[in-house]
Write a protein that holds these residues in place. Structure first.
Motif, short mmCIF file in Angstrom:
data_model
loop_
_atom_site.label_atom_id
_atom_site.label_comp_id
_atom_site.label_asym_id
_atom_site.label_seq_id
_atom_site.Cartn_x
_atom_site.Cartn_y
_atom_site.Cartn_z
N ARG A 183 43.52 43.12 48.06
CA ARG A 183 43.31 41.79 48.62
C ARG A 183 42.44 40.93 47.69
O ARG A 183 42.71 39.73 47.49
N CYS A 184 41.43 41.54 47.08
CA CYS A 184 40.56 40.81 46.17
C CYS A 184 41.31 40.33 44.94
O CYS A 184 41.17 39.16 44.51
N ARG A 185 42.12 41.17 44.35
CA ARG A 185 42.90 40.79 43.17
C ARG A 185 43.89 39.68 43.50
O ARG A 185 44.08 38.75 42.71
N GLU A 186 44.53 39.83 44.64
CA GLU A 186 45.51 38.81 45.01
C GLU A 186 44.84 37.48 45.32
O GLU A 186 45.36 36.41 44.96
N TRP A 187 43.70 37.52 45.97
CA TRP A 187 42.98 36.30 46.37
C TRP A 187 42.43 35.55 45.14
O TRP A 187 42.66 34.35 44.98
N TYR A 188 41.71 36.28 44.28
CA TYR A 188 41.12 35.64 43.10
C TYR A 188 42.18 35.34 42.04
O TYR A 188 41.96 34.53 41.13
N GLY A 189 43.36 36.01 42.17
CA GLY A 189 44.42 35.77 41.19
C GLY A 189 44.98 34.36 41.24
O GLY A 189 45.55 33.89 40.24
N TRP A 190 44.84 33.68 42.37
CA TRP A 190 45.28 32.29 42.43
C TRP A 190 44.42 31.39 41.54
O TRP A 190 44.91 30.40 40.98
N LEU A 203 36.63 48.61 40.04
CA LEU A 203 35.21 48.35 40.28
C LEU A 203 34.66 47.33 39.29
O LEU A 203 33.89 46.43 39.66
N ALA A 204 35.06 47.46 38.01
CA ALA A 204 34.62 46.50 37.00
C ALA A 204 35.17 45.10 37.31
O ALA A 204 34.49 44.08 37.08
N TYR A 205 36.37 45.02 37.82
CA TYR A 205 36.98 43.74 38.18
C TYR A 205 36.16 43.04 39.27
O TYR A 205 35.84 41.85 39.17
N CYS A 206 35.80 43.83 40.33
CA CYS A 206 35.03 43.24 41.43
C CYS A 206 33.64 42.81 40.97
O CYS A 206 33.14 41.74 41.39
N LYS A 207 33.00 43.60 40.13
CA LYS A 207 31.68 43.23 39.63
C LYS A 207 31.75 41.97 38.77
O LYS A 207 30.85 41.12 38.80
N THR A 208 32.82 41.87 37.98
CA THR A 208 32.99 40.69 37.12
C THR A 208 33.20 39.43 37.94
O THR A 208 32.61 38.38 37.67
N VAL A 209 34.07 39.55 38.97
CA VAL A 209 34.34 38.39 39.84
C VAL A 209 33.06 37.95 40.55
O VAL A 209 32.77 36.76 40.68
N ARG A 210 32.29 38.95 41.02
CA ARG A 210 31.04 38.64 41.72
C ARG A 210 30.05 37.91 40.81
O ARG A 210 29.30 37.03 41.25
N LYS A 211 30.04 38.26 39.54
CA LYS A 211 29.09 37.65 38.60
C LYS A 211 29.57 36.30 38.08
O LYS A 211 28.78 35.38 37.86
N ILE A 212 30.88 36.15 37.90
CA ILE A 212 31.41 34.91 37.32
C ILE A 212 31.47 33.80 38.37
O ILE A 212 30.95 32.71 38.20
N GLY A 213 32.16 34.11 39.49
CA GLY A 213 32.41 33.05 40.47
C GLY A 213 33.55 32.19 39.99
O GLY A 213 34.70 32.66 39.86
N ASP A 214 33.28 30.93 39.70
CA ASP A 214 34.31 30.03 39.18
C ASP A 214 34.56 30.36 37.71
O ASP A 214 33.65 30.73 36.97
N ASN A 254 33.46 33.41 49.80
CA ASN A 254 34.13 34.48 50.55
C ASN A 254 34.65 35.58 49.64
O ASN A 254 34.59 36.77 49.97
N ILE A 255 35.17 35.20 48.48
CA ILE A 255 35.67 36.20 47.53
C ILE A 255 34.52 37.06 47.02
O ILE A 255 34.64 38.28 46.89
N ARG A 256 33.37 36.41 46.76
CA ARG A 256 32.20 37.18 46.30
C ARG A 256 31.71 38.14 47.39
O ARG A 256 31.30 39.27 47.09
N HIS A 257 31.75 37.71 48.63
CA HIS A 257 31.34 38.59 49.73
C HIS A 257 32.27 39.81 49.81
O HIS A 257 31.81 40.94 50.05
N LEU A 258 33.57 39.59 49.61
CA LEU A 258 34.52 40.72 49.60
C LEU A 258 34.23 41.66 48.45
O LEU A 258 34.30 42.90 48.59
N CYS A 259 33.89 41.13 47.30
CA CYS A 259 33.55 41.98 46.14
C CYS A 259 32.29 42.80 46.43
O CYS A 259 32.20 43.96 46.00
N ASP A 260 31.33 42.20 47.12
CA ASP A 260 30.13 42.95 47.51
C ASP A 260 30.49 44.16 48.38
O ASP A 260 29.94 45.26 48.21
N GLN A 261 31.40 43.94 49.33
CA GLN A 261 31.84 45.03 50.20
C GLN A 261 32.51 46.15 49.39
O GLN A 261 32.26 47.34 49.63
N VAL A 262 33.34 45.78 48.43
CA VAL A 262 34.02 46.79 47.61
C VAL A 262 33.01 47.60 46.81
O VAL A 262 33.10 48.83 46.72
#
Length: 563
Positions: A183-190, A203-214, A254-262
């Motif tokens: 779900r995280c990949r599909e959501w941030y993939g847009w 795991l590295a993908y979720c940490k990267t998304v959480r740190k980058i944001g936009d 919301n995407i960052r919150h999902l990455c935190d959960q992962v």
């Protein structure tokens, strides 16, 4: 008569006041309907109370095993020994034998005593003074729990329920993690689709998304603590030319919150795996050495407990987890599965495809021994599992190197093992049957062949003599007629010569025309059959056939001399 009565609170000794009532076993319960009536039959003489539950448990286990505990021995010496002439009524005959041997006291056990014990138990609260009913019930419950735990040999280190729950939770966490990451990949993939292709680790993908944001923040963000330098450079390059859509700050939150959960679930899963690994090494060390922590835990969970798994044979351990495939194969009468959960063990995974069945069978046999050693043995070391694993690894090397040698013979030659192949009869289509050329009949073919042979033969006269069949028959007849021939030859030499000349003239038949051959063949066959019949009847014909050859030669020589 004295009565020894055991309770959860302690030992009680009663004295029977009216022993005549014991003879009426069927109506004895009527004497204990009320406390007043009961006090007229028995009277409490002494009560020895247990100090704590441990002492009560020791006394109870001693009674179960038919032994005399310390507290019981103390009571018997203190009270009963003073009245040694009295008989002691007890509820266990085995215990009575032990008391008689050690303390030399006469013990009684009979149906009347058993009924008396029942009656005393019904009025126990009134007969035993100084002990409130609530305390008796509490001590009974505590002793029952303690005795059950002792019988089951309860040990908190041997609780396999924790393993069953831990492996089930681990599987659930894996499923949830996969769903969340997808779900995280599909959501941030847009917003940043190129990032999913560049970073493959979840795991590295979720940490990267959480740190980058936009994605506009990639150029100013340091990702060296998460990604290698090469991948970090690719991510920054892809962010500049990304084709993703723009999203709001609320979506990014919301995407960052999902990455935190992962990330949190991944950390908890690693912690749970370490816990499971430690529990498996404590409860089933040999099983863990043989197949690993996860496979061993799944086997225990599938069987229900370690003890239930120890009851299974090796063949069941081998296909445990493939029950559906097994019953489907039995129903359709096809090959049964070779492995179940044990397929995920490291030893089976590192073998080639053709040896997986053999290794899984051998591994299941050794694993079944390890399970029984862990469940029923008292040692907690993993020496047996390590030895069996070393044997299996050596056997695996032999199979991989094709080092199977013959047991008999030289011992150095390699064993020839042909692969079994099912050979079924396959009929091939015969294209010669499609010929459209008309075929001639068999009779016509034979006739044409005969005409060709007749045309090839010369028309010169041929003189034919008797066939070899006749000569064979005559030779057999000669062996039987030898003793009769000798006297006849001496007497009838002249007559034989005359008969043979007549027969030779009849036998020499010139053949001049080819058209008459068929008829002559038929006539000769008939003549031969008649001659064979005559030969069987007359023995003398054999003598004549023997001398024909000699006379034929003489006739030819005479004809040659005349010419």
């Amino acid at each position: 008569m004295l009565v020894l009565f055991e309770t959860a609170a302690g030992y009680a000794i009663f004295k029977v006041l009216d022993e005549s009532k014991l003879q009426q076993v069927d109506s004895l319960y009527k004497e204990f309907e009320t406390p007043e009536k009961a006090n007229k039959i028995v009277k409490m003489k002494h009560f020895e109370k247990f100090q704590d539950t441990t002492e009560a448990l020791a006394a109870a286990t001693a009674l179960v095993e038919g032994k005399i505990g310390k507290s019981l021995k103390k009571v018997l010496k203190k009270v009963v020994a003073k009245e040694a002439h009295e008989q002691l009524a007890i509820s266990d005959a085995k215990l009575g034998g032990v008391i008689k041997d050690k303390l030399d006291l006469s013990c009684v056990h009979s149906p009347a005593v058993a009924e008396l014990m029942r009656c005393i138990r019904s009025q126990m609260e009134n007969l035993i003074t100084g002990l409130p009913p609530r305390e008796i019930s509490a001590m009974s419950l505590g002793l029952a729990h303690s005795l059950s735990r002792y019988k089951l040999k309860f040990s908190p280190d041997k609780v396999d329920t924790m393993i069953v729950q831990a492996i089930s939770l681990l599987d659930d966490l894996d499923k949830e993690l996969n769903n969340y990451i997808m779900r995280c990949r599909e959501w941030y993939g847009w917003h940043f689709p190129e990032l999913g292709k560049t970073i493959t680790d979840n795991l590295a993908y979720c940490k990267t998304v959480r740190k980058i944001g936009d994605r506009t923040n990639v150029a100013s963000t340091d990702l060296s603590d998460i990604l290698p330098e090469e991948i970090e450079a690719e991510v920054k390059l892809a962010a500049e030319i990304s084709m993703g859509t723009e999203v709001s700050e609320q979506d990014i939150g919301n995407i960052r919150h999902l990455c935190d959960q992962v990330v949190e679930i991944s950390e908890y899963r690693a912690q749970l795996y370490d816990y499971l690994k430690n529990r498996m090494m404590a409860i089933a060390p040999n099983l863990t050495v043989m197949v690993g922590e996860l496979v061993g835990a799944r086997l225990i969970s599938h069987a229900g407990s370690l003890l239930n798994l120890a009851k299974h044979p090796a063949s069941t351990v081998q296909i445990l987890g493939a029950e559906k495939a097994l019953f489907r194969a039995l129903k359709t009468r096809k090959d049964t599965p070779k492995y179940g959960l044990i397929y995920h063990a490291s030893l089976v995974g590192q073998t080639t495809a053709k040896n997986k069945g053999k290794i899984s069978r051998m591994l299941a046999a050794k694993t079944a021994l390890a399970i029984r050693y862990d469940a029923l043995g008292e040692d907690t070391n993993a020496e047996m599992g390590a030895e069996n694993r070393a044997k299996l690894e050596a056997r695996l090397r032999q199979l991989e190197e094709k080092g199977i040698r013959r047991i008999s013979g030289t011992g150095k030659a390699m064993a020839k093992m042909d692969k079994y192949q099912h050979k079924s009869e396959v009929r091939i289509y015969d294209p010669s049957a499609d010929s459209t050329i008309p075929s001639t009949s068999k009779k016509r073919k034979f006739a044409e062949v005969e005409e060709e042979e007749e045309a090839a033969e010369p028309t010169t006269p041929v003189v034919k003599f008797k066939k070899p069949k006749k000569e064979l028959v005559t030779e057999e007849m000669e062996a039987t007629a030898v003793p009769e021939e000798i006297p006849k030859k001496k007497k009838k030499k002249k007559d034989k010569k005359a008969e043979e000349e007549v027969k030779e003239e009849g036998e020499e038949v010139p053949v001049t025309e080819t058209s008459e051959k068929k008829k002559k063949k038929k006539d000769k066959k008939a003549e031969e059959e008649q001659e064979e019949v005559n030969e069987n009847q007359e023995v003398s014909v054999t003598e004549m056939s023997k001398n024909k050859k000699k006379k034929k030669k003489k006739v030819k020589e005479e004809e040659g001399g005349d010419d």
